[in-house]
Write a protein that holds these residues in place. Structure first.
Motif, PDB file in Angstrom:
ATOM      1  N   LYS A   1      -3.613  85.580  54.693  1.00 48.89           N
ATOM      2  CA  LYS A   1      -2.279  85.849  55.177  1.00 48.89           C
ATOM      3  C   LYS A   1      -1.963  85.329  56.588  1.00 48.89           C
TER       4      LYS A   1
ATOM      5  N   ARG B   1      -0.857  81.460  55.685  1.00 51.14           N
ATOM      6  CA  ARG B   1       0.467  81.579  55.168  1.00 51.14           C
ATOM      7  C   ARG B   1       1.518  81.800  56.056  1.00 51.14           C
ATOM      8  N   ARG B   2       1.461  83.084  56.772  1.00 55.05           N
ATOM      9  CA  ARG B   2       2.563  83.354  57.496  1.00 55.05           C
ATOM     10  C   ARG B   2       2.956  82.618  58.823  1.00 55.05           C
TER      11      ARG B   2
ATOM     12  N   ARG C   1       8.048  81.074  52.710  1.00 53.02           N
ATOM     13  CA  ARG C   1       7.107  81.765  52.237  1.00 53.02           C
ATOM     14  C   ARG C   1       6.908  83.251  53.152  1.00 53.02           C
ATOM     15  N   LEU C   2       7.373  83.336  54.199  1.00 50.76           N
ATOM     16  CA  LEU C   2       7.639  84.558  54.710  1.00 50.76           C
ATOM     17  C   LEU C   2       8.415  85.666  53.991  1.00 50.76           C
TER      18      LEU C   2
ATOM     19  N   GLU D   1       9.197  85.455  51.123  1.00 47.23           N
ATOM     20  CA  GLU D   1       8.564  85.863  49.582  1.00 47.23           C
ATOM     21  C   GLU D   1       7.636  86.965  50.006  1.00 47.23           C
ATOM     22  N   GLU D   2       6.805  86.960  50.933  1.00 45.52           N
ATOM     23  CA  GLU D   2       5.857  87.858  51.355  1.00 45.52           C
ATOM     24  C   GLU D   2       6.743  89.252  51.607  1.00 45.52           C
ATOM     25  N   GLU D   3       7.803  89.116  52.484  1.00 48.26           N
ATOM     26  CA  GLU D   3       8.523  90.336  52.735  1.00 48.26           C
ATOM     27  C   GLU D   3       8.855  91.221  51.484  1.00 48.26           C
TER      28      GLU D   3
ATOM     29  N   ILE E   1       7.856  90.833  48.493  1.00 49.62           N
ATOM     30  CA  ILE E   1       6.654  91.667  47.760  1.00 49.62           C
ATOM     31  C   ILE E   1       6.227  92.938  48.497  1.00 49.62           C
ATOM     32  N   ILE E   2       6.037  92.804  49.874  1.00 53.92           N
ATOM     33  CA  ILE E   2       5.694  94.010  50.433  1.00 53.92           C
ATOM     34  C   ILE E   2       6.615  95.160  50.416  1.00 53.92           C
TER      35      ILE E   2
ATOM     36  N   ARG F   1       2.761  92.343  61.204  1.00 51.06           N
ATOM     37  CA  ARG F   1       3.155  93.315  60.287  1.00 51.06           C
ATOM     38  C   ARG F   1       2.505  94.590  60.931  1.00 51.06           C
TER      39      ARG F   1
END
Length: 411
Positions: free
Chosen positions: A266, A269-270, A277-278, A280-282, A284-285, A357
């Motif tokens: 994590k 990646r971030r 990429r950030l 994409e994670e945002e 998903i979460i 986060r």
């Protein structure tokens, strides 16, 4: 905190403080995680267990094992949720207590019912969290048959693991856990992960060496104890922070892409993955929701919150006679989602807030909780997470990553 040579990051920190609030509440779930309590009894007695905590004895009033009838209600509940919300993923975590206290034939039947009903409607993923004590070849046959990902709890070398993870006679469980773990490694190496609760009694370097080099484990999830601002005096704080950094250092030195450590993945990646990429994670979460279904079918929020918000696990929602919409639309769950999704006031000027986060990079919202301010607090491990992210950032700069690229990822 870290032993990695320090790099001056003051410019990066000052510019990162201008980013906007990165934490947003999930409104419409696209990914649903179901923590399914298939067994509400356990064959060991971990001293830190939150589920069998003396403050919460709800499990005593629920069935020891989930019934076939309740499983059918779970299936109908999830089918309805998948269609109404157009869910993309349902992840079912077979949880406990100890799930392998079920008889094998009932376990087989349960997994078959879930798979037959759901796999053509949604991307269905089934995982099992176990202490590993009961694993044998017949159990592993079933895990292979149903394509189940297995998480085993192991806290480190024998002398560390056996401090807290003991059986009901107070005996250590290390040897019995490792025996089951070795069986899994032989037959399910790509569907095996290990959860490790960090302890003040272990050095991060020793822990990494034992798990990775001695036991040959490749997929690790290190977690800090689920302390709140009311329960902790942070006597373990420095040890946890040091362990995180030392684990990261040794992972970096190994330079082995097959070794996956969740908090490292994590963080890297971030910090280094760029804005794409950030984002994409945002997504998903913000599109994910976790619920807990107890053995009697009652529905609550993420199981980690059981002891700080017990009333939400004794509510009126049951898979037998309610829907996911009923649960999500309830005022108490709406309020919880907003509280957890709102960036704590103390985090607004932090340069690491988009990566951290509010502590999610290491743990869950329980680590932000206090009776006085609910979730409007930074993680109890805030300083330790900052130290880790500094170590990751510094090592990236030393390896040739431009500070500007780190800025792009987080800003």
């Amino acid at each position: 905190m870290a032993t990695i040579e320090r790099v001056n990051l003051s410019g990066i920190r000052s510019r990162l403080r201008t980013v906007e609030n990165p934490v947003q509440p999930a409104v419409i779930p696209r990914r649903l995680e179901v923590i399914l309590k298939v067994a509400e009894r356990c064959n060991i007695a971990c001293t830190y267990c939150y589920f069998f905590d003396s403050r919460n004895t709800d499990f005593e009033r629920r069935p020891p094992l989930i019934s076939v009838e309740t499983i059918d209600h779970v299936v109908a509940y999830l089918l309805d949720a998948a269609r109404k919300h157009e869910l993309q993923v349902i992840q079912i975590d077979l949880h406990g207590g100890e799930p392998l206290l079920m008889k094998r034939d009932r376990f087989d039947d349960m997994c078959g019912r879930l798979t037959r009903a759901l796999h053509q409607v949604v991307d269905l993923r089934i995982s099992l969290q176990t202490n590993g004590m009961l694993l044998d070849d017949l159990w592993i046959d079933l895990l292979v048959k149903h394509g189940i990902f297995v998480g085993v709890s192991l806290d480190g070398p024998r002398e560390v693991h056996d401090l807290h993870r003991v059986d009901h006679d107070g005996r250590g469980t290390y040897d019995r856990v490792v025996s089951g773990l070795e069986r899994l490694q032989a037959r399910l190496p790509d569907r095996l992960g290990v959860i490790v609760v960090l302890s003040r009694h272990v050095d991060g370097a020793v822990l990494y060496q034992h798990l990775v080099h001695q036991l040959g484990l490749k997929n690790l999830h290190f977690i800090a104890a689920d302390e709140t601002h009311d329960s902790t005096c942070m006597q373990d704080g420095n040890t946890v922070g040091d362990a995180l950094c030392r684990i990261y250092e040794h992972w970096l030195r190994d330079n082995d892409p097959s070794i996956h450590i969740r908090f490292v993945d994590k963080s890297v990646r971030r910090l280094l993955g760029g804005k794409g990429r950030l984002a994409e994670e945002e997504a998903i979460i913000s599109g994910s929701l976790a619920i807990t279904v107890d053995s009697d079918g009652h529905v609550g929020p993420d199981d980690d919150l059981r002891n700080v918000l017990p009333h939400l696990f004794r509510g009126r929602y049951n898979v037998q006679d309610s829907t996911l919409n009923d649960f999500i639309d309830s005022s108490e769950i709406q309020d919880l989602v907003k509280q957890v999704g709102r960036l704590p006031l103390q985090c607004t000027d932090c340069c690491w807030k988009k990566v951290c986060r509010a502590g999610e990079v290491l743990g869950g919202p329980i680590q932000r909780y206090s009776c006085a301010r609910a979730f409007d607090n930074p993680s109890v491990y805030c300083k330790q997470i900052q130290g880790l992210l500094e170590a990751v950032c510094e090592s990236a700069v030393r390896r040739g990553h431009a500070p500007a690229s780190i800025l792009e990822s987080a800003a």
